[in-house]
Motif scaffolding. Structure first.
Motif, short mmCIF file in Angstrom:
data_model
loop_
_atom_site.label_atom_id
_atom_site.label_comp_id
_atom_site.label_asym_id
_atom_site.label_seq_id
_atom_site.Cartn_x
_atom_site.Cartn_y
_atom_site.Cartn_z
N MET A 1 0.84 -1.19 0.00
CA MET A 1 0.00 0.00 0.00
C MET A 1 0.88 1.25 0.00
O MET A 1 1.95 1.27 0.58
N GLY A 2 0.39 2.30 -0.63
CA GLY A 2 1.10 3.56 -0.58
C GLY A 2 0.95 4.18 0.80
O GLY A 2 -0.08 4.04 1.45
N VAL A 3 1.97 4.90 1.23
CA VAL A 3 1.90 5.62 2.50
C VAL A 3 2.24 7.07 2.22
O VAL A 3 3.29 7.37 1.67
N SER A 4 1.38 7.97 2.59
CA SER A 4 1.58 9.37 2.30
C SER A 4 2.35 10.05 3.41
O SER A 4 2.76 9.44 4.40
N ALA A 5 2.53 11.37 3.24
CA ALA A 5 3.22 12.16 4.26
C ALA A 5 2.45 12.21 5.57
O ALA A 5 2.96 12.71 6.56
N GLY A 213 0.52 8.10 -10.99
CA GLY A 213 1.49 7.01 -11.04
C GLY A 213 0.84 5.65 -10.93
O GLY A 213 -0.33 5.46 -11.31
N PRO A 214 1.56 4.66 -10.39
CA PRO A 214 1.05 3.29 -10.32
C PRO A 214 -0.24 3.14 -9.52
O PRO A 214 -0.99 2.18 -9.76
N PHE A 215 -0.49 4.03 -8.57
CA PHE A 215 -1.73 3.92 -7.80
C PHE A 215 -2.94 4.04 -8.69
O PHE A 215 -3.97 3.39 -8.45
N ARG A 216 -2.86 4.85 -9.72
CA ARG A 216 -3.96 4.94 -10.67
C ARG A 216 -4.23 3.59 -11.32
O ARG A 216 -5.38 3.18 -11.48
N ASP A 217 -3.17 2.88 -11.70
CA ASP A 217 -3.34 1.56 -12.31
C ASP A 217 -4.07 0.63 -11.36
O ASP A 217 -4.92 -0.18 -11.80
N ARG A 218 -3.75 0.70 -10.08
CA ARG A 218 -4.43 -0.15 -9.10
C ARG A 218 -5.91 0.17 -9.05
O ARG A 218 -6.76 -0.73 -9.05
N LEU A 219 -6.27 1.46 -9.02
CA LEU A 219 -7.68 1.82 -8.97
C LEU A 219 -8.42 1.43 -10.24
O LEU A 219 -9.62 1.11 -10.19
N GLU A 220 -7.74 1.46 -11.36
CA GLU A 220 -8.39 1.08 -12.62
C GLU A 220 -8.69 -0.42 -12.69
O GLU A 220 -9.46 -0.86 -13.56
N GLU A 221 -8.13 -1.21 -11.77
CA GLU A 221 -8.52 -2.61 -11.65
C GLU A 221 -9.87 -2.74 -10.95
O GLU A 221 -10.52 -3.79 -11.05
N LEU A 222 -10.30 -1.69 -10.25
CA LEU A 222 -11.51 -1.74 -9.43
C LEU A 222 -12.61 -0.82 -9.95
O LEU A 222 -13.80 -1.08 -9.70
N LEU A 223 -12.24 0.25 -10.63
CA LEU A 223 -13.18 1.25 -11.13
C LEU A 223 -12.96 1.44 -12.62
O LEU A 223 -11.97 0.96 -13.18
N THR A 224 -13.87 2.17 -13.25
CA THR A 224 -13.68 2.48 -14.66
C THR A 224 -12.68 3.63 -14.81
O THR A 224 -12.43 4.39 -13.87
N VAL A 225 -12.13 3.76 -16.01
CA VAL A 225 -11.20 4.86 -16.29
C VAL A 225 -11.89 6.20 -16.05
O VAL A 225 -11.30 7.12 -15.47
N THR A 226 -13.15 6.30 -16.46
CA THR A 226 -13.90 7.54 -16.28
C THR A 226 -14.07 7.87 -14.80
O THR A 226 -14.01 9.04 -14.39
N GLU A 227 -14.30 6.85 -13.97
CA GLU A 227 -14.47 7.08 -12.53
C GLU A 227 -13.16 7.52 -11.88
O GLU A 227 -13.16 8.37 -10.98
N VAL A 228 -12.04 6.96 -12.34
CA VAL A 228 -10.75 7.39 -11.80
C VAL A 228 -10.44 8.81 -12.27
O VAL A 228 -9.90 9.62 -11.50
N ASP A 229 -10.81 9.13 -13.50
CA ASP A 229 -10.65 10.51 -13.97
C ASP A 229 -11.46 11.47 -13.10
O ASP A 229 -10.98 12.56 -12.73
N ALA A 230 -12.69 11.08 -12.77
CA ALA A 230 -13.55 11.94 -11.94
C ALA A 230 -12.96 12.11 -10.54
O ALA A 230 -13.06 13.19 -9.94
N LEU A 231 -12.36 11.06 -10.00
CA LEU A 231 -11.68 11.15 -8.71
C LEU A 231 -10.56 12.20 -8.77
O LEU A 231 -10.43 13.05 -7.88
#
Length: 259
Positions: A1-5, A213-231
């Motif tokens: 998992m990614g860890v932010s600041a 980055g790669p986190f977008r690829d992970r979300l695109e496994e679960l949501l549509t490209v359009t939904e990730v764009d909206a996010l």
């Protein structure tokens, strides 16, 4: 998992306190959820979708979890059929990327009724008055309110907040999220119109960078490209405005029933 600041900021806490998760920390909980054998013990009859309570066991480690099979999802007019479990996992992934630990450990896996969402059971402090809590200015609720704006949560009821023994407040039931249209419905409007603080801005900056980055690829496994764009657009909008949004006149601001 990614860890932010967030891990270096004053308000950050570990993702899961063992006292809340049946003695399990986050890595142990995820391992158990992935490998454990599920035994259904009860059904939550008040839930709109099939929601099953389970005991789970692997190599002598035991725990409790919630299992929501995809085949038990109720059809909705505004969300594609069979997508709610993946949205729940996407909400967990965003919570972890932000470093806030709002959503309990969550996975997708096969179960007794097919693929579904499996989430660690969180013990709650039953002495907490949920009505009073939702009306408070609690800093944890403020972070959950921001999280709900990011994921476009259409159903933040009071009962979807779990005050745990450690004092942490967890959020659950994120199946109706990530829609491309604005659908925010929540009880947490205390901070409407208020400016984002420096920590919140930093969290959003980190998330925006991750979405490139790669986190977008992970979300695109679960949501549509359009939904990730909206996010991404929502995050950009929050950063540009620098404020919590106001309720929209085009959509009911508060879910019904509220609890």
């Amino acid at each position: 998992m990614g860890v932010s600041a967030a891990s270096s900021t004053p308000g950050w806490r570990p993702p899961l306190h063992p006292i809340d998760g049946g003695g399990l920390d986050a890595p142990a909980a995820l391992d158990l959820l992935r490998r454990g054998d599920l035994e259904i013990t009860a059904r939550l009859v008040d839930a709109s979708n099939t929601t099953l309570c389970c005991d789970i066991c692997a190599d002598g480690v035991t725990g409790r979890c919630v299992y929501k099979p995809v085949r038990g999802e109720r059809a909705l007019w505004d969300f594609p059929d069979g997508t709610l479990a993946a949205r729940e996992l996407a909400a967990y992934e965003v919570s972890e990327q932000l470093g806030l630990g709002i959503v309990p450990p969550t996975i997708l896996r096969d179960g007794p009724f097919g693929e579904g969402m499996v989430q660690l059971w969180i013990d709650t402090d039953v002495t907490v008055d949920l009505v009073a809590l939702t009306r408070s200015d609690d800093s944890q609720l403020r972070r959950i309110a921001l999280f709900d704006v990011v994921i476009n949560n259409a159903d933040r009821k009071g009962g979807h907040l779990l005050p745990a023994p450690s004092g942490r407040i967890h959020g659950i039931d994120h199946g109706v999220t990530f829609h491309t249209d604005g659908k925010l419905r929540t009880l947490l409007w205390t901070w409407r119109g208020r400016r984002l603080d420096a920590e919140e801005t930093a969290l959003l900056d980190d998330l925006r960078e991750a979405l490139a980055g790669p986190f977008r690829d992970r979300l695109e496994e679960l949501l549509t490209v359009t939904e990730v764009d909206a996010l991404t657009v929502r995050v950009d909008g929050l950063l540009a405005e620098g404020r919590f949004p106001l309720p929209s006149g085009d959509w009911p601001a508060i879910p019904w029933p509220p609890f």
